[in-house]
Every structure is written in C-alpha cells, then in structure tokens.
Design a protein around this motif. Structure first.
Motif, PDB file in Angstrom:
ATOM      1  N   GLU A   1      -7.277   1.660   6.403  1.00  0.00           N
ATOM      2  CA  GLU A   1      -7.108   2.769   5.482  1.00  0.00           C
ATOM      3  C   GLU A   1      -6.008   2.468   4.620  1.00  0.00           C
ATOM      4  O   GLU A   1      -6.074   2.891   3.465  1.00  0.00           O
ATOM      5  N   ASP A   2      -5.006   1.534   4.946  1.00  0.00           N
ATOM      6  CA  ASP A   2      -4.146   1.389   3.813  1.00  0.00           C
ATOM      7  C   ASP A   2      -4.580   0.721   2.733  1.00  0.00           C
ATOM      8  O   ASP A   2      -4.240   1.090   1.488  1.00  0.00           O
ATOM      9  N   TRP A   3      -5.444  -0.379   2.869  1.00  0.00           N
ATOM     10  CA  TRP A   3      -6.257  -0.859   1.787  1.00  0.00           C
ATOM     11  C   TRP A   3      -6.916   0.175   0.853  1.00  0.00           C
ATOM     12  O   TRP A   3      -6.780   0.204  -0.265  1.00  0.00           O
TER      13      TRP A   3
ATOM     14  N   GLY B   1      -6.749 -13.469   7.233  1.00  0.00           N
ATOM     15  CA  GLY B   1      -7.025 -12.213   7.529  1.00  0.00           C
ATOM     16  C   GLY B   1      -7.196 -11.011   6.403  1.00  0.00           C
ATOM     17  O   GLY B   1      -7.248  -9.827   6.695  1.00  0.00           O
ATOM     18  N   LEU B   2      -7.480 -11.500   5.201  1.00  0.00           N
ATOM     19  CA  LEU B   2      -7.833 -10.529   4.170  1.00  0.00           C
ATOM     20  C   LEU B   2      -8.903  -9.595   4.426  1.00  0.00           C
ATOM     21  O   LEU B   2      -8.808  -8.437   4.122  1.00  0.00           O
ATOM     22  N   ALA B   3      -9.975 -10.073   5.017  1.00  0.00           N
ATOM     23  CA  ALA B   3     -11.346  -9.531   5.374  1.00  0.00           C
ATOM     24  C   ALA B   3     -10.940  -8.358   6.301  1.00  0.00           C
ATOM     25  O   ALA B   3     -11.258  -7.176   6.109  1.00  0.00           O
ATOM     26  N   GLN B   4      -9.992  -8.411   7.297  1.00  0.00           N
ATOM     27  CA  GLN B   4      -9.642  -7.277   8.247  1.00  0.00           C
ATOM     28  C   GLN B   4      -9.048  -6.402   7.543  1.00  0.00           C
ATOM     29  O   GLN B   4      -9.134  -5.220   7.795  1.00  0.00           O
ATOM     30  N   ILE B   5      -8.094  -6.865   6.700  1.00  0.00           N
ATOM     31  CA  ILE B   5      -7.126  -5.972   6.002  1.00  0.00           C
ATOM     32  C   ILE B   5      -7.803  -4.810   5.030  1.00  0.00           C
ATOM     33  O   ILE B   5      -7.708  -3.750   5.031  1.00  0.00           O
ATOM     34  N   MET B   6      -8.851  -5.436   4.358  1.00  0.00           N
ATOM     35  CA  MET B   6      -9.722  -4.689   3.529  1.00  0.00           C
ATOM     36  C   MET B   6     -10.359  -3.766   4.156  1.00  0.00           C
ATOM     37  O   MET B   6     -10.809  -2.598   3.529  1.00  0.00           O
TER      38      MET B   6
ATOM     39  N   CYS C   1       0.775  -1.193  -0.036  1.00  0.00           N
ATOM     40  CA  CYS C   1      -0.048   0.100   0.139  1.00  0.00           C
ATOM     41  C   CYS C   1       0.961   1.205  -0.070  1.00  0.00           C
ATOM     42  O   CYS C   1       0.600   2.261  -0.808  1.00  0.00           O
ATOM     43  N   ALA C   2       1.990   1.083   0.810  1.00  0.00           N
ATOM     44  CA  ALA C   2       2.755   2.481   0.977  1.00  0.00           C
ATOM     45  C   ALA C   2       3.593   2.570  -0.367  1.00  0.00           C
ATOM     46  O   ALA C   2       3.691   3.746  -0.818  1.00  0.00           O
TER      47      ALA C   2
ATOM     48  N   MET D   1      -4.594   1.924  -1.155  1.00  0.00           N
ATOM     49  CA  MET D   1      -3.938   1.239  -2.227  1.00  0.00           C
ATOM     50  C   MET D   1      -5.083   1.190  -3.344  1.00  0.00           C
ATOM     51  O   MET D   1      -4.605   1.405  -4.617  1.00  0.00           O
ATOM     52  N   ILE D   2      -6.329   1.053  -3.036  1.00  0.00           N
ATOM     53  CA  ILE D   2      -7.334   1.004  -4.163  1.00  0.00           C
ATOM     54  C   ILE D   2      -7.429   2.217  -4.720  1.00  0.00           C
ATOM     55  O   ILE D   2      -7.539   2.334  -6.165  1.00  0.00           O
ATOM     56  N   GLU D   3      -7.289   3.382  -4.044  1.00  0.00           N
ATOM     57  CA  GLU D   3      -7.017   4.694  -4.869  1.00  0.00           C
ATOM     58  C   GLU D   3      -5.952   4.816  -5.766  1.00  0.00           C
ATOM     59  O   GLU D   3      -5.908   5.204  -6.868  1.00  0.00           O
TER      60      GLU D   3
END
Lengths: 473, 187
Positions: A182-184, A174-179, A148-149, A187-189
């Motif tokens: 804010e980092d996620w 853990g993907l659901a929590q990561i999504m 993400c960074a 990254m999507i942006e």
C-alpha cells in the motif's frame, strides 16, 4: 559640611545612540545576504544572529535550517538519537523550516546513512514544508516506507532526486514485493505533483542488478509524475523507450538529461516532435538511438532549445546543418557540446557557429582531432559571448603530434574568446617519463602568468591507466 | 562620477551643482522637485526618480510632473545619497529584486562604484556608520528602490559577518537580554 561635587559625564555614544529596531522587511534581506550553504563561517554568523534577540530569532532560525548541510544533519541526528523529537518544540520548528534535504553522503564523511535514516524515520511529519529531497537508496539507507511517508507528509515536495549506487545490487531484489504494498501505491499517488525528477539508476549492463523490476518501478514513477513534470534525468537508464511515452504525454517538459542512456530496442525519433517547450537537452553518450534524424527533428520541432549536448553521438555534418538552418524565430543557442564526435568536420562546425554562435556562452569541442586553427577567426568574429570553453585532443601526447601547434591553437582560442572566464583544457599526459617539458605547457605557463581572468581547471592525468587506447571524457 | 544622469542640488546650504547632463541642451528633461522632512530640496530628472517604485507609481498616477513633492520619513542626507545612487544606476537593466533566489543574491557581487559609494557613507553627526547604513536602508525601503536595498542589506551583512553575538548586539545597540530571555533564545 558636605562639599558639593560636580560630576561631568563625557558624552557616550553607546548611551546616546538609540537602539535600531530593524523591521522584518529589512532584517530578512540582511539575514538572507548572510546565507551561504558552503560557508560554515557564514552559517555560524547566522546562528549568532538567531541569538541576538527575540525579534531576530525566527527569521534567522528559518534560514539556518532551510538547507541543512551534512554538519547540520549531524545535529539533526544527535537530536534524534537523544529522543528529543517528541518533546523538543524547537526542533519541530526547525523541521518545518527545512526546505531542502540532502541525504546523499559526501565522499569521506563519517556519518553513516543508515544511522541517519533510522533516526529520521519518526521525523517524517516534521518536514511539512520540504520542497526538494536528494537521497540515496543503497545500503538500506533510506527505507522505502520512509520515502512513501515523506511524500504523504510533504505536500509541497516538487523535486525528487534518487541515487542508487552499485555497492549492493541485492538491495533491489525485494523491490517487486515492495511494489505490491500500500505504501508504494500511496507514493505513486504522491509523485503526481513532482516537477523535477532525477533517478540515477543502475544500468542493465552492470552485473547482478535485477534491472527489470527497477525499470518497471521507475516507469511507474515516471508515468505517475508526467502531469507536472518539467525536468527529468534518465542518467544511465537502460530502457529509453519510456522516453517516447513520457514525451507524448508531457508537453511541458523543459529539460531532458539523458547522459549515458541506452536503448534496448530501436526507438522511433518522433519523441522529439512532442516537446515544444524543451529548452535543455543533454543526450551525451546516449548510445545507439540518437543519430542524425533525431537531431534534425529536435532542431526543427523545439523552438526554445538553448542548451544541447551531443557529445559522443554518431552524428554527421547533416545534423549540424539542420541545427544551423533553423528559422530566425527559434531561440538562440547558448550552450553546445560536440565533444568526441569524430564524424563531423571543422567546416560544418564553423558554419554552425557562424549561423548560431552569437549568443553562445559555453562550447565544448574536446576530444576531437578535427579542431584546427580555422576555428579561431570564426569564434573571434561570431561568438563574442563565449565564457566557458572546453577543448583538447584525443591523440595529444602521442608521438608525432605537433605540440607547438597545439600550444599555438590554445593561445589563439583563448585570445579569440573575449569574455572567457574558464578554460577546461582536457590534456591527458601519456608521456610522464619524457624529459623535456611540452611546448604547450610552456604556452600554458605564459597564460597563467598573464592576469587575464581565466584558469585551467581540469588537467586529466591518465598516465596511471594501463593500455589506454583512447580516452573517453 | 555623475556622468550617467542629471543631478542638481538646490539646498539652502548653497551646495553647488553636483553634475550636469552633457545632452541636456539637445532635449529638455522632465524634472521633479523633492523636499525632505528637514526642508532640503532637490531637483532630479524623471528618469532618476523612476528608479524608485514609490515615485514611479506616483508619477503614473498623477500623469505629469507634480508640484514640489514633500518626501516624508527621509532626511536630506539620505535623499542626497539615494539620488547619487539612482543617478548612476538609472540606466541599468539588471537590478536585483526581492524575487531573486538566495543563491543568486549570494553570488551577486558588489561593483566597484557601489563599493566606493558605501565607503563614502560618512560619519554624520559622529554617529557610527552603521546608523547611516540602517537609516539609508529604511529610506530605500520607503522609496522602494530594490537595487539600493540589496546593496545596503549586503553591506550591513558584510559588517556583521564574522562577528559573535555580543559584537552584533553592540553594533545594533541591542540591549543584552535578561537571563530568562536568553534561556528562551537558547532553547
């Protein structure tokens, strides 16, 4: 009294020669000619060049660090572990020179991805000019936060390739929590500018992978990246219905790589009508959703289509008919894959090659028992540009198959392709214990002896595999 | 060797015609006279001259064949070799250019004729061959001939390829840097 002595200097080239001041316009092309990512010797020369003088250093260093291979990654890692990142000005410059970063571990290499990832985390902002990154997301190698960074720190990043192996399916738990973080979202942006997106993800058929959250995450990534996307790779994607969404909103898409994708539900074929710029489509072994109707729509709606791989699909002669009868305004076919297509006939393939074989450079008809000697005159007369040819037979090696006929066919095919550079002859040898040498092998030996500029590159030995009913290449 | 185009050398050294176009009787070919900085003159046909972006732009600007044109910064020897190269390659369609990617530059192979051409760059005035290569590269750069620039830079790169620093310095006659300078480079 001093005797005068006359000293004569012999003309020395070294003294007489003037120093060559190479202007940057000439020096840079010379150094660019030295660049070769596969040759450590050439990279060593480049490293020497960077130490010749101050004028040569910047250009050579930049090339040297542009695409660091595993060897250079080791050096990166050493530098990082010595905590030199913060103070080494040189490394900052090196980091800025990196345009392509490949963090997928080669088989057999010793450095561990998790170690590299841990050391690379503080370097994110160094890679400000990065254009392409290839990572693996298993074993905790590359933390999502780092990715993400990286998206935030590298405004010029346009190609993203992620491989997920199946060693550690719990990784995705853990993907659901990561999504939700804010980092996620950041990254999507960030992925909105991506032009090349390759996500090699586990298929739902594999055990233990919580594919629903993976699919949801990937759908978010695709949806965010659709504006600028030129190339997508769906390898193994378990829900191809996303393709419909992407195709309708991504008119600039030029390449679709959909190898081994599958559909969880019936997918409408109309996605093919929304891709006018499509140039390359690899839909090989896409199970269950691409049949004749899809190929017919592709043929009529994609005028720029030049590479098409339809291996392992349930297509019939009707699909080939549609490909053969496109208007003259369509781009000529340059690569065609028809391997493992048991429902088509040699006559239909011959008709297609006669109509659109003039510019064909790669042809794959392996794994088909319908390939016969009628193909030879067609290739000879209508496909003058074939340079890569792949063929072989499913039933080859079984009892009752005329090996001599196969040898004749091989010889005829090779003789028919005048520009042949590469023959990829898939030849499973089921009968290792046979005492006599196959006649076609003897034929092959003759070709090797001739210096005709091609080589047999792939000899698949499946004799070790027990109970092989048929082979899928 | 010069079967592709017309080349006539009118230098005062009395060199004879180096090649003749077989079709020259059928159609008159527009020609351009070039005079180098050391007063050698060459006559080349327009097609050959247009291999150089420098001449191509000049011919477009002047809209016709100008009077004998003085080429600055290029010696007679270099221009002779440049014309030799352009005569052979003027009909090529696939020329390397600056926009080629690093991989395509790396994968492009030097052709047989080009290899002989580079090997024939003789020792002018007893100078090492590298001097002539660099001189020709500079001339090619000045006249903007992408194919020749690629060939020359690739040849120079091949010359220095498997060599350590000291030898590269010797080839280009770069003085050994002072200790302080070396320290800066190493760092």
């Amino acid at each position: 009294m001093t005797q005068s002595v006359t000293v004569t200097f012999s003309p020395s080239h070294t003294l007489a020669r003037k120093r060559h001041f190479l202007p940057n316009e000439i020096l840079v092309p010379i150094l660019r000619s030295l660049w070769d990512e596969h040759s450590s010797l050439r990279l060593r020369t480049l490293a020497s060049a960077s130490l010749v003088c101050r004028a040569w250093a910047p250009a050579a260093s930049e090339l040297l660090w542009m695409d660091p291979g595993p060897q250079s990654i080791k050096r990166l890692e050493r530098l990082a572990r010595a905590n030199e990142f913060s103070k080494a000005r040189r490394f900052r410059q090196c980091g800025e020179a990196v345009l392509r970063l490949d963090l997928v571990e080669d088989p057999g290499s010793r450095w561990s991805r998790s170690r590299v990832a841990a050391t690379l985390v503080p370097t994110t902002t160094r890679f400000s000019r990065l254009r392409s990154i290839r990572i693996s997301c298993s074993n905790g190698a590359v933390p999502l936060a780092w990715m993400c960074a990286l998206f935030r720190a590298s405004p010029s990043l346009v190609a993203f390739e992620m491989h997920a192996d199946l060693d550690c399916p719990t990784r995705y738990n853990g993907l659901a929590q990561i999504m939700a973080t804010e980092d996620w979202k950041a990254m999507i942006e960030g992925v909105g500018r991506l032009q090349v997106l390759r996500l090699d993800v586990p298929n739902q058929r594999f055990r233990g992978v919580p594919f629903e959250s993976v699919t949801r995450a990937l759908c978010q990534i695709y949806a965010a990246a659709r504006d600028a996307l030129r190339e997508v790779d769906f390898y193994g994607f378990s829900d191809i219905s996303t393709l419909q969404d992407i195709a309708t909103t991504c008119p600039s898409l030029e390449t679709i790589l959909g190898h081994r994708t599958c559909a969880s539900a019936q997918v409408p074929f109309e996605w093919a009508t929304h891709l006018p710029a499509l140039r390359r489509a690899d839909l090989s072994r896409a199970s269950g959703y691409l049949i004749d109707r899809g190929v017919i729509l592709l043929a009529s709606n994609c005028p720029h289509l030049v590479e098409l791989d339809l291996a392992g699909l349930i297509i019939t002669n009707a699909a080939l008919e549609a490909l053969a009868n496109v208007p003259d305004t369509h781009a000529p076919l340059r690569a065609l894959g028809l391997s493992d297509s048991p429902h088509i006939s040699a006559a239909a393939v011959n008709h297609l090659l006669r109509a659109r074989g003039a510019h064909l450079t790669r042809l794959d008809v392996s794994g088909n028992d319908w390939v016969d000697e009628t193909l030879i005159p067609v290739i000879s007369q209508h496909c003058a540009r074939i340079s890569h040819l792949k063929f072989g037979f499913i039933s080859q090696g079984f009892e009752g198959v005329d090996d001599a006929a196969i040898g004749r066919l091989l010889r005829g095919m090779v003789a028919a392709c005048k520009k042949l550079m590469l023959v990829d002859f898939v030849a499973p040898r089921f009968r290792e214990d046979r005492e006599t040498v196959d006649p076609w092998e003897a034929e092959l030996g003759k070709f090797r002896a001739d210096d005709c500029g091609w080589t047999v590159v792939d000899r698949l030995d499946v004799s070790k595999l027990p109970g092989m009913p048929h082979v899928c290449w | 060797m010069f079967h592709r185009a017309n080349l006539r050398n009118n230098s005062k050294n009395g060199r004879s015609q180096v090649g003749q176009n077989r079709n020259s009787k059928k159609k008159p070919v527009a020609k351009l006279t070039l005079i180098t900085e050391d007063n050698e003159s060459f006559t080349v046909c327009k097609k050959v001259a247009e291999m150089s972006m420098f001449f191509k732009n000049m011919l477009q600007d002047t809209e016709g064949i100008p009077a004998p044109f003085i080429v600055p910064n290029v010696s007679g020897y270099d221009l002779k070799k440049i014309i030799e190269y352009c005569s052979y390659h003027c009909l090529d369609t696939d020329c390397p250019n600056d926009n080629d990617s690093l991989r395509s530059r790396r994968d492009r192979k030097i052709g047989h004729w080009d290899e002989t051409f580079v090997r024939n760059i003789i020792n002018k005035d007893g100078d090492p061959v590298i001097d002539n290569l660099v001189g020709l590269t500079k001339a090619a750069y000045f006249l903007d001939i992408p194919g020749l620039i690629w060939l020359m830079t690739k040849s120079i790169a091949n010359t220095i390829d498997p060599k350590p620093i000291a030898e590269i310095r010797e080839i280009f006659n770069v003085p050994v840097p002072s200790e302080r300078e070396e320290e800066i480079l190493q760092r």
